[in-house]
Design an enzyme around this catalytic site. Structure first.
Site, PDB file in Angstrom:
ATOM      1  N   GLY A   1       0.740  -1.215   0.024  1.00  0.00           N
ATOM      2  CA  GLY A   1       0.046   0.155  -0.053  1.00  0.00           C
ATOM      3  C   GLY A   1       0.830   1.155   0.079  1.00  0.00           C
TER       4      GLY A   1
ATOM      5  CD  GLN B   1       3.339   5.685   2.760  1.00  0.00           C
ATOM      6  OE1 GLN B   1       2.111   5.223   2.298  1.00  0.00           O
ATOM      7  NE2 GLN B   1       4.013   5.163   3.533  1.00  0.00           N
TER       8      GLN B   1
ATOM      9  CB  CYS C   1       4.969   2.227   7.318  1.00  0.00           C
ATOM     10  SG  CYS C   1       4.392   3.874   6.390  1.00  0.00           S
ATOM     11  CG  LEU C   2       6.513   1.321   1.136  1.00  0.00           C
ATOM     12  CD1 LEU C   2       6.120   1.429  -0.153  1.00  0.00           C
ATOM     13  CD2 LEU C   2       7.637   0.106   1.160  1.00  0.00           C
TER      14      LEU C   2
ATOM     15  CG  HIS D   1      -0.891   1.261   7.239  1.00  0.00           C
ATOM     16  ND1 HIS D   1       0.344   0.686   8.014  1.00  0.00           N
ATOM     17  CD2 HIS D   1      -0.146   2.052   6.527  1.00  0.00           C
ATOM     18  CE1 HIS D   1       1.314   1.613   8.040  1.00  0.00           C
ATOM     19  NE2 HIS D   1       1.212   2.261   6.923  1.00  0.00           N
ATOM     20  CD  GLU D   2      -1.131   2.414   2.865  1.00  0.00           C
ATOM     21  OE1 GLU D   2      -0.767   3.445   2.583  1.00  0.00           O
ATOM     22  OE2 GLU D   2      -0.332   1.505   3.261  1.00  0.00           O
TER      23      GLU D   2
ATOM     24  CG  HIS E   1      -0.027   6.638   5.466  1.00  0.00           C
ATOM     25  ND1 HIS E   1       0.909   7.296   6.276  1.00  0.00           N
ATOM     26  CD2 HIS E   1       0.211   5.436   5.319  1.00  0.00           C
ATOM     27  CE1 HIS E   1       1.724   6.390   6.462  1.00  0.00           C
ATOM     28  NE2 HIS E   1       1.370   5.179   5.617  1.00  0.00           N
TER      29      HIS E   1
HETATM   30 NI    NI Z   1       2.411   3.220   5.748  1.00  0.00          NI
END
Ligand code: NI
Length: 173
Positions: free
Chosen positions: A48, A53, A95-96, A137-138, A141
């Protein structure tokens, strides 16, 4: 297509509430942003990726829990809205924007999410397990919430300490 730069915590854009995508913003530019976000997500090995991000403070994210294997799981969520949650799951999350940090996080087991697709069509999905975790999670964000905020106090302190160390040695920029 082109790869976008993923911003890392504590970049302030990750802590801002994203702006809704306006009706007049649907079109080739948005479609191209979404394509580039998918490309960037696959290239980074994530499941994701949300607009904040990549430094864009807007309410949208891309997701593919199959890692590119199943076209049906390649989904862009524009203006996501969590309309229902149920149950609980406790599993490892990454998480990226937090490279190298993997921690167990408590999330709801099931979620119903309403969103628009890349063409602006209204859509709704009822998801469980990993896809539900990913959507939660997304969507966080998009609300300026990072998974650090969802960890237990102890895990959060451990993660913060690890990040601090990596930042001091220049391994985290
Ligand atoms: Ni993330």
């Amino acid at each position: 297509m082109s790869l976008l730069t993923i911003v890392h915590y504590p970049d302030p854009v990750l802590l801002q509430v994203g702006k809704p995508v306006g009706e007049d913003e649907f079109g080739p530019e948005l479609a191209s942003l979404v394509d580039n976000m998918f490309e960037t997500m696959y290239s980074a090995g994530g499941v994701g990726l949300a607009a904040p991000q990549i430094g864009v403070s807007k309410r949208l994210f891309v997701m593919d829990c199959s890692g590119g294997d199943d076209p049906e799981q390649k989904i862009a969520f524009i203006n996501p809205e969590i309309v229902n949650v149920e149950g609980e799951q406790y599993g490892e999350e990454g998480c990226l924007s937090f490279p190298g940090v993997f921690t167990k996080v408590r999330r709801e087991m099931r979620t119903i999410v309403r969103f628009q697709d890349v063409n602006g069509e209204d859509s709704e999905l009822d998801l469980e397990e990993l896809p539900a975790r990913c959507v939660l999670h997304e969507t966080d964000h998009c609300d300026g919430i990072v998974f650090l905020d969802r960890m237990s106090v102890l895990k959060r302190e451990l993660a913060k300490r690890k990040i601090k160390k990596l930042r001091q040695t220049g391994e985290w920029v």
